[in-house]
Design a protein around this motif. Sequence first.
Motif, PDB file in Angstrom:
ATOM      1  N   ASP A 165       0.886  -1.275   0.035  1.00 54.96           N
ATOM      2  CA  ASP A 165      -0.110   0.046  -0.128  1.00 54.96           C
ATOM      3  C   ASP A 165       0.625   1.162   0.162  1.00 54.96           C
ATOM      4  OD1 ASP A 165       1.189  -0.196   2.589  1.00 54.96           O
ATOM      5  OD2 ASP A 165      -0.916  -0.231   3.594  1.00 54.96           O
ATOM      6  N   LYS A 166       2.012   1.280  -0.244  1.00 54.35           N
ATOM      7  CA  LYS A 166       2.818   2.266  -0.142  1.00 54.35           C
ATOM      8  C   LYS A 166       3.964   2.440  -1.132  1.00 54.35           C
ATOM      9  CE  LYS A 166       5.528   1.024   3.754  1.00 54.35           C
ATOM     10  NZ  LYS A 166       5.518   1.076   5.453  1.00 54.35           N
ATOM     11  N   LYS A 167       4.610   3.351  -1.806  1.00 53.62           N
ATOM     12  CA  LYS A 167       5.578   3.227  -2.813  1.00 53.62           C
ATOM     13  C   LYS A 167       6.901   3.103  -1.871  1.00 53.62           C
ATOM     14  CE  LYS A 167       8.083   6.096  -6.017  1.00 53.62           C
ATOM     15  NZ  LYS A 167       8.731   5.066  -6.478  1.00 53.62           N
ATOM     16  N   LEU A 168       7.672   2.307  -2.381  1.00 54.77           N
ATOM     17  CA  LEU A 168       9.040   2.352  -1.787  1.00 54.77           C
ATOM     18  C   LEU A 168      10.128   2.703  -3.081  1.00 54.77           C
ATOM     19  CD1 LEU A 168       9.055  -1.044   0.249  1.00 54.77           C
ATOM     20  CD2 LEU A 168       8.709   1.105   1.169  1.00 54.77           C
ATOM     21  N   VAL A 169      10.811   1.642  -3.447  1.00 55.86           N
ATOM     22  CA  VAL A 169      11.656   1.963  -4.543  1.00 55.86           C
ATOM     23  C   VAL A 169      10.690   2.065  -5.934  1.00 55.86           C
ATOM     24  CG1 VAL A 169      13.690   0.903  -6.135  1.00 55.86           C
ATOM     25  CG2 VAL A 169      13.820   1.029  -3.534  1.00 55.86           C
ATOM     26  N   GLY A 170       9.864   0.780  -5.979  1.00 57.08           N
ATOM     27  CA  GLY A 170       8.938   0.726  -7.108  1.00 57.08           C
ATOM     28  C   GLY A 170       7.547   1.059  -6.370  1.00 57.08           C
ATOM     29  N   PRO A 171       6.527   0.844  -7.206  1.00 56.54           N
ATOM     30  CA  PRO A 171       5.272   1.310  -6.739  1.00 56.54           C
ATOM     31  C   PRO A 171       4.529   0.215  -6.075  1.00 56.54           C
ATOM     32  CG  PRO A 171       5.291   0.284  -8.966  1.00 56.54           C
ATOM     33  CD  PRO A 171       6.598   0.379  -8.747  1.00 56.54           C
ATOM     34  N   ALA A 172       3.601   0.944  -5.158  1.00 58.97           N
ATOM     35  CA  ALA A 172       2.889  -0.047  -4.345  1.00 58.97           C
ATOM     36  C   ALA A 172       1.923  -0.887  -5.060  1.00 58.97           C
ATOM     37  CB  ALA A 172       1.841   0.786  -3.531  1.00 58.97           C
ATOM     38  N   TYR A 173       1.843  -2.178  -4.818  1.00 62.39           N
ATOM     39  CA  TYR A 173       1.132  -3.170  -5.766  1.00 62.39           C
ATOM     40  C   TYR A 173      -0.431  -2.891  -5.756  1.00 62.39           C
ATOM     41  CZ  TYR A 173       4.739  -6.451  -5.260  1.00 62.39           C
ATOM     42  OH  TYR A 173       5.903  -7.266  -5.118  1.00 62.39           O
ATOM     43  N   GLN A 174      -0.827  -1.865  -4.843  1.00 67.13           N
ATOM     44  CA  GLN A 174      -2.335  -1.592  -5.089  1.00 67.13           C
ATOM     45  C   GLN A 174      -2.146  -0.243  -6.224  1.00 67.13           C
ATOM     46  OE1 GLN A 174      -3.530  -0.331  -1.035  1.00 67.13           O
ATOM     47  NE2 GLN A 174      -4.301  -2.555  -0.624  1.00 67.13           N
ATOM     48  N   GLU A 175      -1.463   0.438  -6.323  1.00 67.46           N
ATOM     49  CA  GLU A 175      -1.092   1.387  -7.401  1.00 67.46           C
ATOM     50  C   GLU A 175      -1.248   0.615  -8.878  1.00 67.46           C
ATOM     51  OE1 GLU A 175      -1.526   4.662  -7.412  1.00 67.46           O
ATOM     52  OE2 GLU A 175      -2.405   4.333  -5.375  1.00 67.46           O
ATOM     53  N   VAL A 176      -0.228  -0.443  -8.720  1.00 64.63           N
ATOM     54  CA  VAL A 176      -0.289  -1.287 -10.155  1.00 64.63           C
ATOM     55  C   VAL A 176      -1.522  -1.814 -10.427  1.00 64.63           C
ATOM     56  CG1 VAL A 176       0.801  -3.350 -11.136  1.00 64.63           C
ATOM     57  CG2 VAL A 176       2.220  -1.974  -9.624  1.00 64.63           C
ATOM     58  N   ALA A 177      -2.469  -2.280  -9.376  1.00 61.91           N
ATOM     59  CA  ALA A 177      -3.688  -2.915  -9.685  1.00 61.91           C
ATOM     60  C   ALA A 177      -4.652  -1.690 -10.063  1.00 61.91           C
ATOM     61  CB  ALA A 177      -4.386  -3.214  -8.353  1.00 61.91           C
ATOM     62  N   LYS A 178      -4.600  -0.524  -9.801  1.00 57.97           N
ATOM     63  CA  LYS A 178      -5.328   0.716 -10.307  1.00 57.97           C
ATOM     64  C   LYS A 178      -5.054   0.974 -11.884  1.00 57.97           C
ATOM     65  CE  LYS A 178      -5.918   2.733  -5.823  1.00 57.97           C
ATOM     66  NZ  LYS A 178      -5.547   3.923  -5.013  1.00 57.97           N
ATOM     67  N   LYS A 179      -3.628   0.844 -11.882  1.00 52.40           N
ATOM     68  CA  LYS A 179      -2.984   1.262 -13.306  1.00 52.40           C
ATOM     69  C   LYS A 179      -3.667   0.343 -14.448  1.00 52.40           C
ATOM     70  CE  LYS A 179       0.924   2.071 -16.139  1.00 52.40           C
ATOM     71  NZ  LYS A 179       2.366   2.653 -16.224  1.00 52.40           N
ATOM     72  N   TYR A 180      -3.572  -0.992 -13.871  1.00 54.02           N
ATOM     73  CA  TYR A 180      -4.149  -2.179 -14.927  1.00 54.02           C
ATOM     74  C   TYR A 180      -5.865  -2.465 -14.658  1.00 54.02           C
ATOM     75  CZ  TYR A 180       0.649  -2.724 -16.047  1.00 54.02           C
ATOM     76  OH  TYR A 180       1.702  -2.738 -16.436  1.00 54.02           O
ATOM     77  N   ALA A 181      -6.507  -1.833 -13.937  1.00 54.54           N
ATOM     78  CA  ALA A 181      -7.892  -1.989 -13.508  1.00 54.54           C
ATOM     79  C   ALA A 181      -8.748  -2.246 -14.649  1.00 54.54           C
ATOM     80  CB  ALA A 181      -8.384  -1.021 -12.495  1.00 54.54           C
ATOM     81  N   ASP A 182      -8.499  -1.479 -15.781  1.00 54.60           N
ATOM     82  CA  ASP A 182      -9.646  -1.409 -16.900  1.00 54.60           C
ATOM     83  C   ASP A 182      -9.117  -2.303 -17.988  1.00 54.60           C
ATOM     84  OD1 ASP A 182      -7.142  -0.054 -17.401  1.00 54.60           O
ATOM     85  OD2 ASP A 182      -8.380   1.436 -19.008  1.00 54.60           O
ATOM     86  N   GLN A 183      -8.066  -3.220 -17.872  1.00 50.16           N
ATOM     87  CA  GLN A 183      -7.432  -4.062 -18.750  1.00 50.16           C
ATOM     88  C   GLN A 183      -7.804  -5.269 -18.313  1.00 50.16           C
ATOM     89  OE1 GLN A 183      -3.496  -3.580 -19.577  1.00 50.16           O
ATOM     90  NE2 GLN A 183      -3.638  -1.335 -19.388  1.00 50.16           N
ATOM     91  N   LYS A 184      -8.649  -6.178 -19.214  1.00 48.88           N
ATOM     92  CA  LYS A 184      -9.058  -7.732 -18.856  1.00 48.88           C
ATOM     93  C   LYS A 184      -8.022  -8.657 -18.832  1.00 48.88           C
ATOM     94  CE  LYS A 184     -13.963  -7.697 -19.838  1.00 48.88           C
ATOM     95  NZ  LYS A 184     -14.991  -8.473 -20.564  1.00 48.88           N
ATOM     96  N   GLU A 185      -7.011  -8.593 -19.773  1.00 53.81           N
ATOM     97  CA  GLU A 185      -6.006  -9.650 -19.891  1.00 53.81           C
ATOM     98  C   GLU A 185      -4.649  -9.006 -19.219  1.00 53.81           C
ATOM     99  OE1 GLU A 185      -6.895 -12.345 -20.623  1.00 53.81           O
ATOM    100  OE2 GLU A 185      -8.966 -11.847 -20.993  1.00 53.81           O
ATOM    101  N   ALA A 186      -4.646  -8.354 -18.331  1.00 50.32           N
ATOM    102  CA  ALA A 186      -3.726  -7.565 -17.760  1.00 50.32           C
ATOM    103  C   ALA A 186      -2.618  -8.559 -17.008  1.00 50.32           C
ATOM    104  CB  ALA A 186      -3.693  -6.407 -16.685  1.00 50.32           C
ATOM    105  N   ALA A 187      -3.040  -9.735 -16.614  1.00 55.59           N
ATOM    106  CA  ALA A 187      -2.235 -10.624 -15.922  1.00 55.59           C
ATOM    107  C   ALA A 187      -1.068 -11.106 -16.860  1.00 55.59           C
ATOM    108  CB  ALA A 187      -2.900 -11.937 -15.169  1.00 55.59           C
ATOM    109  N   ALA A 188      -1.381 -11.446 -17.928  1.00 51.47           N
ATOM    110  CA  ALA A 188      -0.247 -11.997 -18.848  1.00 51.47           C
ATOM    111  C   ALA A 188       1.028 -10.783 -19.129  1.00 51.47           C
ATOM    112  CB  ALA A 188      -0.594 -12.271 -20.287  1.00 51.47           C
ATOM    113  N   PRO A 189       0.574  -9.447 -19.510  1.00 50.15           N
ATOM    114  CA  PRO A 189       1.944  -8.709 -19.573  1.00 50.15           C
ATOM    115  C   PRO A 189       2.339  -8.295 -18.167  1.00 50.15           C
ATOM    116  CG  PRO A 189      -0.423  -7.717 -20.170  1.00 50.15           C
ATOM    117  CD  PRO A 189      -0.691  -9.109 -19.902  1.00 50.15           C
ATOM    118  N   LEU A 190       1.740  -8.208 -17.307  1.00 48.20           N
ATOM    119  CA  LEU A 190       2.353  -7.867 -15.872  1.00 48.20           C
ATOM    120  C   LEU A 190       3.270  -8.922 -15.654  1.00 48.20           C
ATOM    121  CD1 LEU A 190       2.759  -5.935 -13.618  1.00 48.20           C
ATOM    122  CD2 LEU A 190       0.588  -7.092 -12.519  1.00 48.20           C
ATOM    123  N   ALA A 191       2.895 -10.165 -15.778  1.00 50.29           N
ATOM    124  CA  ALA A 191       3.683 -11.413 -15.410  1.00 50.29           C
ATOM    125  C   ALA A 191       4.893 -11.355 -16.420  1.00 50.29           C
ATOM    126  CB  ALA A 191       3.227 -12.800 -15.585  1.00 50.29           C
ATOM    127  N   ALA A 192       4.778 -10.903 -17.600  1.00 48.13           N
ATOM    128  CA  ALA A 192       5.983 -10.734 -18.646  1.00 48.13           C
ATOM    129  C   ALA A 192       6.986  -9.656 -18.027  1.00 48.13           C
ATOM    130  CB  ALA A 192       5.496 -10.441 -19.945  1.00 48.13           C
TER     131      ALA A 192
END
Length: 105
Positions: free
Chosen positions: A40-67
Amino acid sequence: MSRILSVLMPALMILAAPTAAQASLDMAKKNACMACHAVDKKLVGPAYQEVAKKYADQKEAAAPLAASIRKGGSGKWGPVPMPAQAALSEADARTLAEWILAGAR
């Protein structure tokens, strides 16, 4: 018998959910992801909850995020590049991506 299963199965799934989430958090810790990221907070990289928000509108986001997790990258979240996590299996990278996209809960 099937009636008993139809009653018990939802309860078992609810009980198993925290275990899956904990397993994903443990996987993130084991693979040193938490050295640069927090839920829930930025460290060196973004907070995981921010990543989830960024990709929230993309149905198939798991594959590119995993890559991105496996290959690393730069420029998406600022000047600090994410190093490649090539030792992480594709299945584990997908599990982490799905956990992150679910809000890392």
